[in-house]
Enzyme design. Sequence first.
Site, PDB file in Angstrom:
ATOM      1  N   TYR A   1      34.206  39.763  10.290  1.00 43.68           N
ATOM      2  CA  TYR A   1      33.509  40.998   9.930  1.00 43.68           C
ATOM      3  C   TYR A   1      33.919  41.521   8.554  1.00 43.68           C
ATOM      4  O   TYR A   1      33.270  42.396   8.005  1.00 43.68           O
ATOM      5  CB  TYR A   1      33.750  42.084  10.990  1.00 43.68           C
ATOM      6  CG  TYR A   1      33.107  41.787  12.338  1.00 43.68           C
ATOM      7  CD1 TYR A   1      32.536  40.560  12.596  1.00 43.68           C
ATOM      8  CD2 TYR A   1      33.081  42.743  13.335  1.00 43.68           C
ATOM      9  CE1 TYR A   1      31.965  40.273  13.820  1.00 43.68           C
ATOM     10  CE2 TYR A   1      32.499  42.470  14.571  1.00 43.68           C
ATOM     11  CZ  TYR A   1      31.943  41.230  14.811  1.00 43.68           C
ATOM     12  OH  TYR A   1      31.375  40.951  16.020  1.00 43.68           O
TER      13      TYR A   1
ATOM     14  N   ASP B   1      32.549  43.499  25.564  1.00 43.37           N
ATOM     15  CA  ASP B   1      31.265  43.930  26.136  1.00 43.37           C
ATOM     16  C   ASP B   1      31.032  43.224  27.476  1.00 43.37           C
ATOM     17  O   ASP B   1      30.544  43.825  28.429  1.00 43.37           O
ATOM     18  CB  ASP B   1      30.097  43.607  25.187  1.00 43.37           C
ATOM     19  CG  ASP B   1      29.764  44.778  24.272  1.00 43.37           C
ATOM     20  OD1 ASP B   1      30.699  45.564  23.983  1.00 43.37           O
ATOM     21  OD2 ASP B   1      28.605  44.914  23.848  1.00 43.37           O
TER      22      ASP B   1
ATOM     23  N   LYS C   1      39.475  29.526  19.334  1.00 48.41           N
ATOM     24  CA  LYS C   1      38.641  28.317  19.381  1.00 48.41           C
ATOM     25  C   LYS C   1      39.381  27.260  18.568  1.00 48.41           C
ATOM     26  O   LYS C   1      38.861  26.700  17.588  1.00 48.41           O
ATOM     27  CB  LYS C   1      37.257  28.667  18.804  1.00 48.41           C
ATOM     28  CG  LYS C   1      36.212  27.610  18.973  1.00 48.41           C
ATOM     29  CD  LYS C   1      35.748  27.394  20.398  1.00 48.41           C
ATOM     30  CE  LYS C   1      34.748  26.262  20.480  1.00 48.41           C
ATOM     31  NZ  LYS C   1      34.604  25.712  21.837  1.00 48.41           N
TER      32      LYS C   1
ATOM     33  N   ASP D   1      35.027  41.491  20.148  1.00 56.37           N
ATOM     34  CA  ASP D   1      33.808  42.298  20.225  1.00 56.37           C
ATOM     35  C   ASP D   1      32.949  41.813  21.393  1.00 56.37           C
ATOM     36  O   ASP D   1      32.496  42.593  22.246  1.00 56.37           O
ATOM     37  CB  ASP D   1      33.051  42.135  18.883  1.00 56.37           C
ATOM     38  CG  ASP D   1      31.902  43.117  18.748  1.00 56.37           C
ATOM     39  OD1 ASP D   1      31.704  43.941  19.659  1.00 56.37           O
ATOM     40  OD2 ASP D   1      31.195  43.057  17.721  1.00 56.37           O
TER      41      ASP D   1
ATOM     42  N   ASP E   1      35.208  30.029  24.768  1.00 54.02           N
ATOM     43  CA  ASP E   1      34.071  29.708  25.650  1.00 54.02           C
ATOM     44  C   ASP E   1      34.532  29.674  27.101  1.00 54.02           C
ATOM     45  O   ASP E   1      33.856  30.188  28.004  1.00 54.02           O
ATOM     46  CB  ASP E   1      33.380  28.394  25.233  1.00 54.02           C
ATOM     47  CG  ASP E   1      34.346  27.307  24.774  1.00 54.02           C
ATOM     48  OD1 ASP E   1      35.555  27.591  24.653  1.00 54.02           O
ATOM     49  OD2 ASP E   1      33.899  26.170  24.535  1.00 54.02           O
TER      50      ASP E   1
END
Length: 374
Positions: A149, A256, A196, A252, A228
């Site tokens: 970001y 959620d 990852k 992020d 994942d």
Amino acid sequence: MTYSIALIPGDGIGPDVVREAVEVLDAVADKADHTFNYAELLAGGCAIDQTGEPLPPETLEAAKECDAVLLGAVGGPQWETLPGHLRPERALLGLRAGLGVYANLRPAALLPQLKAACPVKDEVLAASNHEGKAAFDLLIVRELTGGLYFGERGRTPDGNAAYDTELYSKAEIERVLRAGYRAAAGRRKKLCVVDKANVLESSRLWREVAAVVSKDYPDIETTYMYVDNCAMQLIRGPGQFDVIVTSNLFGDILSDEASVLTGSIGMLASASLGDPVSGKTMGLYEPIHGSAPDIAGKDLANPLATILSAAMLLRHSFGLEQEAREIEAAVNRVLDAGYRTKDIASRGGDAAAEKIVGTREMGQRVLDALAGKL
Ligand code: NAD
């Protein structure tokens, strides 16, 4: 004691939920004889409309002067066609970076009163819970001021390709990991680094740094998981997690996902913390939901995530643990009494025992509970 709080209501349902949280803070202040002085500041779409920019410099300066910041949410469809650097969400990135709040704590626990709103079956929840209960209580620590970001981004000269960059320094990784370990020390002493590393070089650096930092916390169990797999394990067995530490992008998305398991995004609070300076920790406190334009101005927003964010503010920035617990206990009593905003009403569950209320009434019930009237 006297404290100053910057209030950034923002857009959509932001002003509605912040108003309820301020009433709760005022009630706590009256009860415990504290004074909270508020500075109301502009950021987001409303700031664009009034000043032409999402984060006016005066807002950041004034926020830095305060002891902590309470934010509602920013954004909305009317600003979605603006160029990236003028979008309301830029205000969030500017505030986080400007305040130096790099560790985003997002607790996600399933409250027994809201079990019916959790989309995962009881037996699935119980299988991963350390006590065999249909429950979970996890904390996602998301790195907030680095990574994708904040990395370099752009388009190729012909405009046919675009790129974003994930860049993390060892120091950035280390400080957020340490925030995670501090949190884990007060919980079930398990920390999972989510990355990852099978593909990304930046993730491999996260693992290298974690291998070193973990040696300073021998009583905390450190594990590693690919993102994942983590997305899948959150649904299959959320009880296996205590503290998850991860990058800005992964945090992020995973938080959620975790919010849905708790019944509603309207329940989840967050604290974004910087380094303690002379015993004081600057923090930015906000619900994890957005400005929910679909329900703005309709008295439908659940204010509990923002009220619980105010409790986190008292705990982490002001050291007012007792007052924070009183707010959390009041929210619990309101839920015990069956009050629900629409988003947390059970679907086909124990609906007869529930009273559906709007934003204002939900806030009022929390005040009643604080006053011992519930
Ligand atoms: P959202 O979180 O605003 O809404 C997602 C869904 O959850 C909607 O159906 C909404 O009605 C519901 N919801 C959210 N908060 C609720 C609450 N307190 N009570 C009841 N229901 C609630 O996400 P979105 O729709 O993807 O984004 C809307 C706007 O908010 C966009 O402009 C987005 O960029 C912005 N946004 C801001 C933040 C922030 O300020 N921190 C975070 C996420 C999204």
